[in-house]
Design a protein around this motif. Structure first.
Motif, PDB file in Angstrom:
ATOM      1  N   PRO A 138      21.845-112.651 -81.217  1.00 14.40           N
ATOM      2  CA  PRO A 138      22.042-113.942 -81.895  1.00 14.40           C
ATOM      3  C   PRO A 138      21.740-113.923 -83.389  1.00 14.40           C
ATOM      4  CG  PRO A 138      20.022-113.964 -80.610  1.00 14.40           C
ATOM      5  CD  PRO A 138      20.730-112.706 -80.257  1.00 14.40           C
ATOM      6  N   ASP A 139      20.966-112.942 -83.857  1.00 13.30           N
ATOM      7  CA  ASP A 139      20.546-112.932 -85.259  1.00 13.30           C
ATOM      8  C   ASP A 139      21.238-111.856 -86.089  1.00 13.30           C
ATOM      9  OD1 ASP A 139      18.681-114.993 -84.711  1.00 13.30           O
ATOM     10  OD2 ASP A 139      17.264-113.511 -83.926  1.00 13.30           O
ATOM     11  N   ARG A 140      22.323-111.297 -85.582  1.00 13.58           N
ATOM     12  CA  ARG A 140      22.983-110.208 -86.305  1.00 13.58           C
ATOM     13  C   ARG A 140      24.400-110.608 -86.717  1.00 13.58           C
ATOM     14  NH1 ARG A 140      22.173-104.636 -83.010  1.00 13.58           N
ATOM     15  NH2 ARG A 140      22.531-103.720 -85.063  1.00 13.58           N
ATOM     16  N   GLU A 141      24.770-110.200 -87.933  1.00 18.07           N
ATOM     17  CA  GLU A 141      26.174-110.307 -88.330  1.00 18.07           C
ATOM     18  C   GLU A 141      26.956-109.235 -87.587  1.00 18.07           C
ATOM     19  OE1 GLU A 141      26.641-109.813 -92.472  1.00 18.07           O
ATOM     20  OE2 GLU A 141      25.697-111.707 -93.016  1.00 18.07           O
ATOM     21  N   ILE A 142      28.190-109.564 -87.228  1.00 20.70           N
ATOM     22  CA  ILE A 142      29.012-108.623 -86.489  1.00 20.70           C
ATOM     23  C   ILE A 142      30.340-108.424 -87.211  1.00 20.70           C
ATOM     24  CG2 ILE A 142      30.230-108.208 -84.305  1.00 20.70           C
ATOM     25  CD1 ILE A 142      27.961-109.651 -82.894  1.00 20.70           C
ATOM     26  N   HIS A 143      30.693-107.155 -87.373  1.00 26.44           N
ATOM     27  CA  HIS A 143      31.938-106.772 -88.020  1.00 26.44           C
ATOM     28  C   HIS A 143      32.779-105.980 -87.020  1.00 26.44           C
ATOM     29  CE1 HIS A 143      30.194-107.901 -91.953  1.00 26.44           C
ATOM     30  NE2 HIS A 143      29.084-107.459 -91.405  1.00 26.44           N
ATOM     31  N   LEU A 144      34.080-106.137 -87.084  1.00 25.05           N
ATOM     32  CA  LEU A 144      34.980-105.537 -86.112  1.00 25.05           C
ATOM     33  C   LEU A 144      35.884-104.507 -86.792  1.00 25.05           C
ATOM     34  CD1 LEU A 144      36.112-108.897 -84.453  1.00 25.05           C
ATOM     35  CD2 LEU A 144      34.155-107.468 -83.813  1.00 25.05           C
ATOM     36  N   VAL A 145      36.024-103.353 -86.152  1.00 25.61           N
ATOM     37  CA  VAL A 145      36.925-102.307 -86.658  1.00 25.61           C
ATOM     38  C   VAL A 145      37.764-101.807 -85.492  1.00 25.61           C
ATOM     39  CG1 VAL A 145      37.119-100.049 -87.769  1.00 25.61           C
ATOM     40  CG2 VAL A 145      35.261-101.596 -88.431  1.00 25.61           C
ATOM     41  N   GLY A 146      39.081-101.852 -85.641  1.00 28.82           N
ATOM     42  CA  GLY A 146      39.978-101.392 -84.587  1.00 28.82           C
ATOM     43  C   GLY A 146      40.952-100.360 -85.107  1.00 28.82           C
ATOM     44  N   HIS A 147      41.122 -99.291 -84.340  1.00 28.54           N
ATOM     45  CA  HIS A 147      42.107 -98.272 -84.689  1.00 28.54           C
ATOM     46  C   HIS A 147      43.366 -98.475 -83.859  1.00 28.54           C
ATOM     47  CE1 HIS A 147      43.813 -94.055 -84.125  1.00 28.54           C
ATOM     48  NE2 HIS A 147      44.007 -94.318 -85.400  1.00 28.54           N
ATOM     49  N   SER A 148      44.518 -98.516 -84.521  1.00 31.13           N
ATOM     50  CA  SER A 148      45.811 -98.584 -83.844  1.00 31.13           C
ATOM     51  C   SER A 148      45.886 -99.800 -82.910  1.00 31.13           C
ATOM     52  CB  SER A 148      46.057 -97.268 -83.099  1.00 31.13           C
ATOM     53  OG  SER A 148      47.386 -97.170 -82.652  1.00 31.13           O
ATOM     54  N   LEU A 149      46.127 -99.571 -81.618  1.00 33.89           N
ATOM     55  CA  LEU A 149      46.200-100.661 -80.648  1.00 33.89           C
ATOM     56  C   LEU A 149      44.923-101.487 -80.639  1.00 33.89           C
ATOM     57  CD1 LEU A 149      47.474-102.132 -78.198  1.00 33.89           C
ATOM     58  CD2 LEU A 149      46.602-100.284 -76.759  1.00 33.89           C
ATOM     59  N   GLY A 150      43.789-100.848 -80.913  1.00 37.57           N
ATOM     60  CA  GLY A 150      42.515-101.576 -80.945  1.00 37.57           C
ATOM     61  C   GLY A 150      42.519-102.723 -81.935  1.00 37.57           C
ATOM     62  N   VAL A 170      38.523-105.156 -89.676  1.00 38.21           N
ATOM     63  CA  VAL A 170      39.259-104.092 -90.364  1.00 38.21           C
ATOM     64  C   VAL A 170      40.120-103.375 -89.335  1.00 38.21           C
ATOM     65  CG1 VAL A 170      39.108-102.006 -91.771  1.00 38.21           C
ATOM     66  CG2 VAL A 170      37.340-103.764 -91.980  1.00 38.21           C
ATOM     67  N   THR A 171      41.385-103.159 -89.653  1.00 34.90           N
ATOM     68  CA  THR A 171      42.265-102.412 -88.755  1.00 34.90           C
ATOM     69  C   THR A 171      42.734-101.139 -89.445  1.00 34.90           C
ATOM     70  OG1 THR A 171      44.287-103.575 -89.468  1.00 34.90           O
ATOM     71  CG2 THR A 171      43.031-104.534 -87.631  1.00 34.90           C
ATOM     72  N   LEU A 172      42.852-100.088 -88.662  1.00 31.38           N
ATOM     73  CA  LEU A 172      43.264 -98.777 -89.169  1.00 31.38           C
ATOM     74  C   LEU A 172      44.560 -98.361 -88.473  1.00 31.38           C
ATOM     75  CD1 LEU A 172      39.816 -96.916 -88.760  1.00 31.38           C
ATOM     76  CD2 LEU A 172      40.584 -98.292 -90.709  1.00 31.38           C
ATOM     77  N   GLY A 173      45.638 -98.264 -89.212  1.00 29.14           N
ATOM     78  CA  GLY A 173      46.895 -97.811 -88.638  1.00 29.14           C
ATOM     79  C   GLY A 173      47.383 -98.658 -87.479  1.00 29.14           C
ATOM     80  N   THR A 174      47.206 -99.953 -87.570  1.00 29.60           N
ATOM     81  CA  THR A 174      47.587-100.846 -86.468  1.00 29.60           C
ATOM     82  C   THR A 174      49.074-101.194 -86.542  1.00 29.60           C
ATOM     83  OG1 THR A 174      45.386-101.773 -86.134  1.00 29.60           O
ATOM     84  CG2 THR A 174      47.240-103.185 -85.560  1.00 29.60           C
ATOM     85  N   PRO A 175      49.792-101.061 -85.425  1.00 21.86           N
ATOM     86  CA  PRO A 175      51.243-101.321 -85.411  1.00 21.86           C
ATOM     87  C   PRO A 175      51.563-102.804 -85.286  1.00 21.86           C
ATOM     88  CG  PRO A 175      50.535-100.594 -83.246  1.00 21.86           C
ATOM     89  CD  PRO A 175      49.310-100.549 -84.133  1.00 21.86           C
ATOM     90  N   TYR A 176      51.428-103.534 -86.373  1.00 24.38           N
ATOM     91  CA  TYR A 176      51.647-104.988 -86.332  1.00 24.38           C
ATOM     92  C   TYR A 176      53.072-105.336 -85.917  1.00 24.38           C
ATOM     93  CZ  TYR A 176      47.109-105.639 -88.460  1.00 24.38           C
ATOM     94  OH  TYR A 176      45.761-105.626 -88.687  1.00 24.38           O
ATOM     95  N   GLY A 177      54.015-104.483 -86.250  1.00 24.37           N
ATOM     96  CA  GLY A 177      55.396-104.739 -85.863  1.00 24.37           C
ATOM     97  C   GLY A 177      55.850-103.896 -84.689  1.00 24.37           C
ATOM     98  N   GLY A 178      54.903-103.221 -84.024  1.00 25.46           N
ATOM     99  CA  GLY A 178      55.256-102.328 -82.932  1.00 25.46           C
ATOM    100  C   GLY A 178      55.626-100.946 -83.448  1.00 25.46           C
ATOM    101  N   SER A 179      56.204-100.130 -82.584  1.00 23.21           N
ATOM    102  CA  SER A 179      56.615 -98.779 -82.971  1.00 23.21           C
ATOM    103  C   SER A 179      57.810 -98.348 -82.128  1.00 23.21           C
ATOM    104  CB  SER A 179      55.464 -97.784 -82.770  1.00 23.21           C
ATOM    105  OG  SER A 179      55.895 -96.462 -83.025  1.00 23.21           O
ATOM    106  N   LYS A 180      58.703 -97.613 -82.744  1.00 25.54           N
ATOM    107  CA  LYS A 180      59.865 -97.097 -82.026  1.00 25.54           C
ATOM    108  C   LYS A 180      59.506 -95.958 -81.077  1.00 25.54           C
ATOM    109  CE  LYS A 180      63.394 -98.554 -85.348  1.00 25.54           C
ATOM    110  NZ  LYS A 180      64.513 -98.135 -86.215  1.00 25.54           N
ATOM    111  N   LEU A 181      58.257 -95.499 -81.134  1.00 20.43           N
ATOM    112  CA  LEU A 181      57.786 -94.489 -80.191  1.00 20.43           C
ATOM    113  C   LEU A 181      57.279 -95.118 -78.895  1.00 20.43           C
ATOM    114  CD1 LEU A 181      55.861 -91.936 -82.454  1.00 20.43           C
ATOM    115  CD2 LEU A 181      58.197 -91.790 -81.573  1.00 20.43           C
ATOM    116  N   SER A 182      57.252 -96.431 -78.825  1.00 22.19           N
ATOM    117  CA  SER A 182      56.725 -97.127 -77.653  1.00 22.19           C
ATOM    118  C   SER A 182      57.366 -96.686 -76.329  1.00 22.19           C
ATOM    119  CB  SER A 182      56.895 -98.644 -77.824  1.00 22.19           C
ATOM    120  OG  SER A 182      56.530 -99.331 -76.647  1.00 22.19           O
ATOM    121  N   PRO A 183      58.676 -96.415 -76.264  1.00 23.98           N
ATOM    122  CA  PRO A 183      59.257 -96.007 -74.973  1.00 23.98           C
ATOM    123  C   PRO A 183      58.628 -94.754 -74.378  1.00 23.98           C
ATOM    124  CG  PRO A 183      60.992 -96.668 -76.491  1.00 23.98           C
ATOM    125  CD  PRO A 183      59.728 -96.632 -77.283  1.00 23.98           C
TER     126      PRO A 183
END
Length: 269
Positions: A138-150, A170-183
């Motif tokens: 309850p007394d801590r600041e929390i920061h979020l970091v996600g890689h790719s799908l995360g 913070v996001t790292l290499g996240t596919p906001y528009g998807g990817s053509k490698l998805s299939p």
């Protein structure tokens, strides 16, 4: 036997690296209308490091099979929640986590299965876990970091969890528009990441809590999110930065990417 396994792993990773960077060069040349040579040069500069990073993630995968080693928050002045990408587990964060600890941050890693699970149930599990982290700290600041799908999973989770202690994302290499490698993802969660498909468009329309500061980092040599234009989040209130050329997986290990995240966390915290 060990030698055979190492050679098999190296061969598999080498083939994946070659194929993904071949598709990267083809796709980026067609998308941009620019000559092939600059993209070949970027691929040549980053391919070896990409292969090394992918081998490291695979080799460290067994460490992520013990969730208790990763999911419990560690001590630190602020808590950084880390969410891995497709086909990875918490072990992928080992170097990133070590560097955060060395600079006084606590960490907690969320893990999920990439296979045989549904999008909504994975997002719900992450939201429940985040709520428990907030309740227990309850007394801590929390920061979020996600890689790719995360990064996409965190986008969904925070939209329904507007807690003021969630200070940044913070996001790292996240596919906001998807990817053509998805299939090629077959029956995994990656099937939801088709380029321009319904799920990624629905995530893009989700609100971000107004109090959170958000940063999207992406590389000009990402070999897993094709086309690279799909890495652009284009969201109101977000800052976007392009890193130096590095592969999709190598973002987890590159020192300059970590330094970008660290600078952001220090500024916000």
């Amino acid at each position: 036997m060990i030698t055979i396994l190492i050679l098999a792993l190296a061969g598999f990773v080498g083939v994946v690296t070659l194929l993904t960077y071949t598709l990267y060069c083809y796709e980026e040349t067609n998308q941009s209308g620019r000559p092939l040579a600059p993209f070949l040069a970027l691929a040549a500069r980053t391919a070896l490091r990409s292969a090394v990073s992918e081998m490291a993630v695979v080799a460290l995968h067994p460490l992520g099979l013990w969730p208790g080693l990763w999911s419990r928050p560690t001590e630190g002045r602020a808590l950084v929640v880390l969410v891995h990408g497709l086909f990875h587990n918490q072990g992928a964060w080992i170097l990133f986590r070590h560097r955060l600890h060395a600079r006084g941050f606590g960490t907690a890693c969320f893990g999920y299965s990439s296979w045989g699970t549904q999008w909504d149930e994975t997002v719900a599990a992450l939201g429940t876990w985040l709520a428990s982290i907030l309740e227990e700290n309850p007394d801590r600041e929390i920061h979020l970091v996600g890689h790719s799908l995360g990064g996409l999973l965190l986008r969904c989770a925070v939209a329904n969890l507007p807690d003021q202690r969630l200070r940044s994302l913070v996001t790292l290499g996240t596919p906001y528009g998807g990817s053509k490698l998805s299939p090629f993802a077959l029956s995994s969660l990656g099937r939801y990441l088709g380029y321009g498909d319904e799920t990624v468009m629905r995530v893009a329309a989700m609100p971000t809590p107004g109090h959170m500061r958000c940063l999207a980092l992406h590389s000009p040599a990402d070999n897993m999110v094709l086309p690279n234009s799909a890495l652009r989040c284009g969201l109101d209130g977000w800052e976007e930065r392009q890193t130096r050329p590095v592969s999709h997986v190598a973002m987890l290990h590159a020192r300059h990417v970590f330094d970008e995240v660290l600078g952001w966390l220090r500024e916000v915290a």
